[in-house]
Design an enzyme around this catalytic site. Structure first.
Site, PDB file in Angstrom:
ATOM      1  CG  LEU A 131       5.266   2.777  -1.742  1.00 14.59           C
ATOM      2  CD1 LEU A 131       6.408   3.777  -1.837  1.00 14.59           C
ATOM      3  CD2 LEU A 131       5.498   1.618  -2.703  1.00 14.59           C
ATOM      4  CG  HIS A 235      -6.116  -3.579  -1.726  1.00 12.50           C
ATOM      5  ND1 HIS A 235      -6.204  -2.722  -2.807  1.00 12.50           N
ATOM      6  CD2 HIS A 235      -7.204  -3.326  -0.955  1.00 12.50           C
ATOM      7  CE1 HIS A 235      -7.294  -1.981  -2.680  1.00 12.50           C
ATOM      8  NE2 HIS A 235      -7.918  -2.338  -1.574  1.00 12.50           N
TER       9      HIS A 235
END
Length: 345
Positions: A131, A235
């Protein structure tokens, strides 16, 4: 400004390459390498060209790539991928985090040790990944459209996908593009830094992990603090994606990426919200839904395989079928009598 999701084509390679250059470290499914991207798009095109409802041996080693397209300009502003069945073309490795409890009578103490085990438990699952949304478009619900369009694609081609589905989130990467987790674990055995190993994996696959990674458990307590705290952490830019996955019914169950320690989220495919809630209905009218009943904001999709298209729109339930707003109908290129799949936004 209207956007739609459509199936990617081999001619999208340059636009994909430009997006890949913005992706940064740790983005294995979208490497900034034209040859690899071209091969990926060619593979996806071959999968889209297979008209079978399902494959005789169950979900196969198929890849589907979709892109986010500005309807007015044709410009591509995002991309995402679906893997029908991981582990068919080669081993699919994860680390599984477990706890070993031991008790000492002499010390009257109980010790609990966390360990990382190299595992292929998730082989045979489908995967949503790759994505990427252009930084200039990270507002207005486009990330949600791009992410959830994959679930409508799965619902519309359900027999081609597995009973379980996973999503790997990028782990903690420092400002230099390095990974403390990789440095403390994989880096000890491969003689290469994180970016080099990650790039090699993106271009060549992860068979080198099977060849060189030790098969014994790794005791978490023996890792430096920076590596321990990275285990199962996404992240910073991946936290919204993690929340979207949780909203769909995915959960973190102790599986982490072998390169950066990022979390792997899993779910039962039929229990994913956007798959379980997807409905197929015939378009009765193309008109402003107001005045026809309660108006719903939905993700709407149509087409099959290479003709798949998805957009955001408004619908209502008319007396003789679905009423869809003209802008969404134009983006989907649907007419009365066509079938549209939809799920509430």
């Amino acid at each position: 400004m209207t956007f739609r999701i459509r199936a990617a084509r081999p001619t999208d390679v340059e636009a994909m390459y430009e997006m890949a250059k913005l992706g940064g470290s740790g983005f294995t499914n979208l490497p900034a390498d034209r040859a690899t991207l071209r091969a990926k798009l060619d593979r996806a095109a071959a999968c889209l060209a297979d008209p079978r409802e399902s494959l005789p041996d169950g979900p196969g080693d198929e890849l589907f790539v979709v892109v986010l397209e500005n309807v007015a300009t044709g410009e591509l502003r995002g991309t995402a991928q679906i893997f029908a069945c991981v582990g068919r073309g080669g081993p699919f490795y994860s680390y599984r985090l477990t706890t070993l409890t031991q008790h000492s009578k002499e010390l009257n103490r109980t010790f609990r040790a966390e360990m990382l085990h190299l595992a292929t438990d998730l082989e045979g699952s489908s995967e949503v990944g790759g994505l990427f949304l252009h930084p200039a478009e990270r507002a207005g619900g486009l990330g949600m459209l791009l992410a959830r369009s994959r679930y409508l694609f799965i619902a519309m081609h359900r027999a081609r996908f597995a009973p379980r589905i996973l999503a790997e989130l990028r782990g903690v990467i420092d400002e230099r593009g390095g990974s403390a987790f990789w440095d403390a674990v994989g880096g000890k055995f491969f003689g290469m830094g994180f970016q080099e190993a990650d790039h090699f994996n993106a271009l060549n696959g992860n068979q080198f992990i099977a060849d060189l990674m030790p098969k014994h458990p790794v005791y978490v307590a023996m890792l430096p603090d920076s590596a321990r705290t990275a285990i199962g952490m996404p992240h910073l830019n991946g936290r919204p994606a993690m929340r979207m996955l949780e909203a769909e019914g995915f959960a973190y169950e102790g599986y982490v990426d072998i390169f950066d320690g990022g979390p792997t989220m899993t779910a039962r495919t039929d229990q994913v919200r956007s798959i379980a809630g997807a409905k197929a209905e015939t378009v009765a009218h193309i008109a402003a839904p107001e005045g026809h009943g309660p108006v719903r904001r939905v993700l709407a999709a149509t087409g099959r395989l290479a003709t798949f298209r998805c957009t955001l729109g408004e619908v209502t339930q008319g007396a003789d079928g679905l009423v869809i707003d003209p802008v969404a109908a134009a983006a989907l290129d649907v007419r009365p009598g066509d079938t549209v799949w939809h799920v509430d936004r």
